[in-house]
Write a protein that holds these residues in place. Structure first.
Motif, PDB file in Angstrom:
ATOM      1  N   ALA A 100       0.861  -1.341   0.015  1.00 23.21           N
ATOM      2  CA  ALA A 100      -0.114   0.097   0.069  1.00 23.21           C
ATOM      3  C   ALA A 100       0.859   1.103   0.079  1.00 23.21           C
ATOM      4  N   LEU A 101       0.724   2.030  -1.168  1.00 24.64           N
ATOM      5  CA  LEU A 101       1.486   3.134  -0.954  1.00 24.64           C
ATOM      6  C   LEU A 101       0.487   4.309  -1.092  1.00 24.64           C
ATOM      7  N   GLY A 102       0.822   5.523  -0.268  1.00 23.11           N
ATOM      8  CA  GLY A 102      -0.141   6.844  -0.257  1.00 23.11           C
ATOM      9  C   GLY A 102       0.746   7.967   0.491  1.00 23.11           C
ATOM     10  N   GLY A 103      -0.032   9.026   0.201  1.00 23.27           N
ATOM     11  CA  GLY A 103       0.568  10.139   0.742  1.00 23.27           C
ATOM     12  C   GLY A 103       0.297  11.387  -0.118  1.00 23.27           C
ATOM     13  N   PHE A 104       0.502  12.577   0.526  1.00 17.38           N
ATOM     14  CA  PHE A 104       0.292  13.877  -0.585  1.00 17.38           C
ATOM     15  C   PHE A 104       1.703  14.274  -0.469  1.00 17.38           C
ATOM     16  N   TYR A 105       2.307  14.869   0.495  1.00 17.16           N
ATOM     17  CA  TYR A 105       3.528  15.490   0.366  1.00 17.16           C
ATOM     18  C   TYR A 105       4.704  14.539   0.791  1.00 17.16           C
ATOM     19  N   LYS A 106       4.316  13.461   1.570  1.00 17.63           N
ATOM     20  CA  LYS A 106       5.273  12.414   1.655  1.00 17.63           C
ATOM     21  C   LYS A 106       4.709  11.168   1.156  1.00 17.63           C
ATOM     22  N   ILE A 107       5.344  10.313   0.641  1.00 19.76           N
ATOM     23  CA  ILE A 107       4.966   9.059   0.285  1.00 19.76           C
ATOM     24  C   ILE A 107       5.260   7.962   1.226  1.00 19.76           C
ATOM     25  N   ARG A 108       4.318   7.107   1.779  1.00 19.08           N
ATOM     26  CA  ARG A 108       4.416   5.965   2.571  1.00 19.08           C
ATOM     27  C   ARG A 108       4.522   4.600   2.004  1.00 19.08           C
ATOM     28  N   CYS A 109       5.025   3.677   2.334  1.00 22.20           N
ATOM     29  CA  CYS A 109       4.845   2.444   1.826  1.00 22.20           C
ATOM     30  C   CYS A 109       4.735   1.436   3.006  1.00 22.20           C
ATOM     31  N   LYS A 110       3.788   0.499   2.734  1.00 18.69           N
ATOM     32  CA  LYS A 110       3.480  -0.547   3.819  1.00 18.69           C
ATOM     33  C   LYS A 110       3.581  -1.910   2.961  1.00 18.69           C
ATOM     34  N   VAL A 111       4.104  -2.768   3.327  1.00 21.12           N
ATOM     35  CA  VAL A 111       4.435  -4.095   2.948  1.00 21.12           C
ATOM     36  C   VAL A 111       3.757  -5.082   3.570  1.00 21.12           C
ATOM     37  N   PHE A 112       2.782  -5.958   3.188  1.00 22.15           N
ATOM     38  CA  PHE A 112       2.354  -7.055   4.102  1.00 22.15           C
ATOM     39  C   PHE A 112       2.500  -8.395   3.365  1.00 22.15           C
ATOM     40  N   ILE A 113       2.898  -9.197   4.232  1.00 24.79           N
ATOM     41  CA  ILE A 113       2.910 -10.658   3.546  1.00 24.79           C
ATOM     42  C   ILE A 113       2.186 -11.748   4.069  1.00 24.79           C
ATOM     43  N   ASP A 114       1.146 -12.134   3.304  1.00 29.60           N
ATOM     44  CA  ASP A 114       0.000 -12.975   4.050  1.00 29.60           C
ATOM     45  C   ASP A 114      -0.578 -12.213   5.239  1.00 29.60           C
ATOM     46  N   ASN A 115      -0.851 -11.126   4.942  1.00 29.75           N
ATOM     47  CA  ASN A 115      -1.597  -9.816   5.800  1.00 29.75           C
ATOM     48  C   ASN A 115      -0.909  -9.653   7.139  1.00 29.75           C
ATOM     49  N   VAL A 116       0.360  -9.996   6.973  1.00 24.99           N
ATOM     50  CA  VAL A 116       1.046  -9.330   8.281  1.00 24.99           C
ATOM     51  C   VAL A 116       2.093  -8.201   7.888  1.00 24.99           C
ATOM     52  N   LEU A 117       1.959  -7.151   8.439  1.00 26.20           N
ATOM     53  CA  LEU A 117       2.580  -5.905   8.325  1.00 26.20           C
ATOM     54  C   LEU A 117       4.312  -6.139   8.294  1.00 26.20           C
ATOM     55  N   ILE A 118       5.135  -5.831   7.344  1.00 30.11           N
ATOM     56  CA  ILE A 118       6.351  -5.654   7.927  1.00 30.11           C
ATOM     57  C   ILE A 118       6.579  -4.362   8.458  1.00 30.11           C
ATOM     58  N   PRO A 119       7.432  -4.612   9.519  1.00 25.05           N
ATOM     59  CA  PRO A 119       7.740  -3.182  10.532  1.00 25.05           C
ATOM     60  C   PRO A 119       8.372  -2.146   9.306  1.00 25.05           C
ATOM     61  N   SER A 120       8.087  -0.999   9.525  1.00 25.22           N
ATOM     62  CA  SER A 120       8.506  -0.016   8.787  1.00 25.22           C
ATOM     63  C   SER A 120      10.065   0.273   8.808  1.00 25.22           C
ATOM     64  N   GLN A 121      10.601  -0.256  10.244  1.00 27.31           N
ATOM     65  CA  GLN A 121      12.130   0.014  10.317  1.00 27.31           C
ATOM     66  C   GLN A 121      13.107  -0.998   9.379  1.00 27.31           C
ATOM     67  N   HIS A 122      12.290  -2.079   8.889  1.00 25.05           N
ATOM     68  CA  HIS A 122      12.840  -2.966   7.993  1.00 25.05           C
ATOM     69  C   HIS A 122      12.858  -2.606   6.499  1.00 25.05           C
ATOM     70  N   ILE A 123      12.324  -1.398   6.345  1.00 24.61           N
ATOM     71  CA  ILE A 123      11.864  -0.989   4.907  1.00 24.61           C
ATOM     72  C   ILE A 123      13.098  -0.027   4.897  1.00 24.61           C
ATOM     73  N   ARG A 124      13.844  -0.314   3.820  1.00 23.86           N
ATOM     74  CA  ARG A 124      14.967   0.922   3.576  1.00 23.86           C
ATOM     75  C   ARG A 124      14.388   1.792   2.253  1.00 23.86           C
ATOM     76  N   ILE A 125      14.759   3.261   2.312  1.00 25.30           N
ATOM     77  CA  ILE A 125      14.335   4.051   1.400  1.00 25.30           C
ATOM     78  C   ILE A 125      15.603   4.528   0.647  1.00 25.30           C
ATOM     79  N   ARG A 126      15.426   4.642  -0.690  1.00 25.34           N
ATOM     80  CA  ARG A 126      16.454   5.467  -1.518  1.00 25.34           C
ATOM     81  C   ARG A 126      15.749   6.081  -2.739  1.00 25.34           C
ATOM     82  N   ARG A 127      16.385   7.140  -3.077  1.00 26.39           N
ATOM     83  CA  ARG A 127      16.046   7.787  -4.364  1.00 26.39           C
ATOM     84  C   ARG A 127      17.044   7.771  -5.409  1.00 26.39           C
TER      85      ARG A 127
END
Length: 127
Positions: A100-127
């Protein structure tokens, strides 16, 4: 359409024909001035059971890759997006991936595996 963009002084983005192309052109112009590139790309990455999951977000779409293989793609400008895919683990049982991606000024990303949320601290962001 290029003539429309150049000759238009005060565009009404919601009602003018070609507004989407105008928004795209202005976004690319802004990014080129500010960031030195035509397109903003934000990449979210995580690893689950040794599998590399990557989500690319650009102005005009999103893509979900699992181990380098494209599994889902959205095309177009949106404030929210959902991507889905499958992950085959060692026992060859497929696990569902939902992003799930969303946001207006800042895009956020949530990843679910078999309906279990991966904690945000385990998701790296690069540009």
């Amino acid at each position: 359409m290029e003539t429309f963009i150049k000759n238009r002084k005060t565009p009404s983005l919601l009602f003018e024909k070609g507004a989407f192309i105008f928004v795209q052109a202005k976004a690319q112009e802004w990014n080129k001035k500010i960031r030195g590139s035509d397109d903003v790309k934000k990449v979210f990455e995580t690893t689950y059971d040794g599998h590399h999951i990557q989500v690319e977000n650009k102005w005009l779409g999103e893509k979900l890759y699992v181990d380098g293989e494209l599994q889902d793609e959205n095309i177009g400008l949106a404030l929210r997006a959902t991507l889905t895919g499958k992950l085959n683990n060692d026992s060859h049982e497929p696990k569902n991936i939902k992003v799930a991606l969303g946001g207006f000024y800042k895009i956020r990303c949530k990843v679910f595996i078999d309906n279990v949320l991966i904690p945000s601290q385990h998701i790296r962001i690069r540009r």
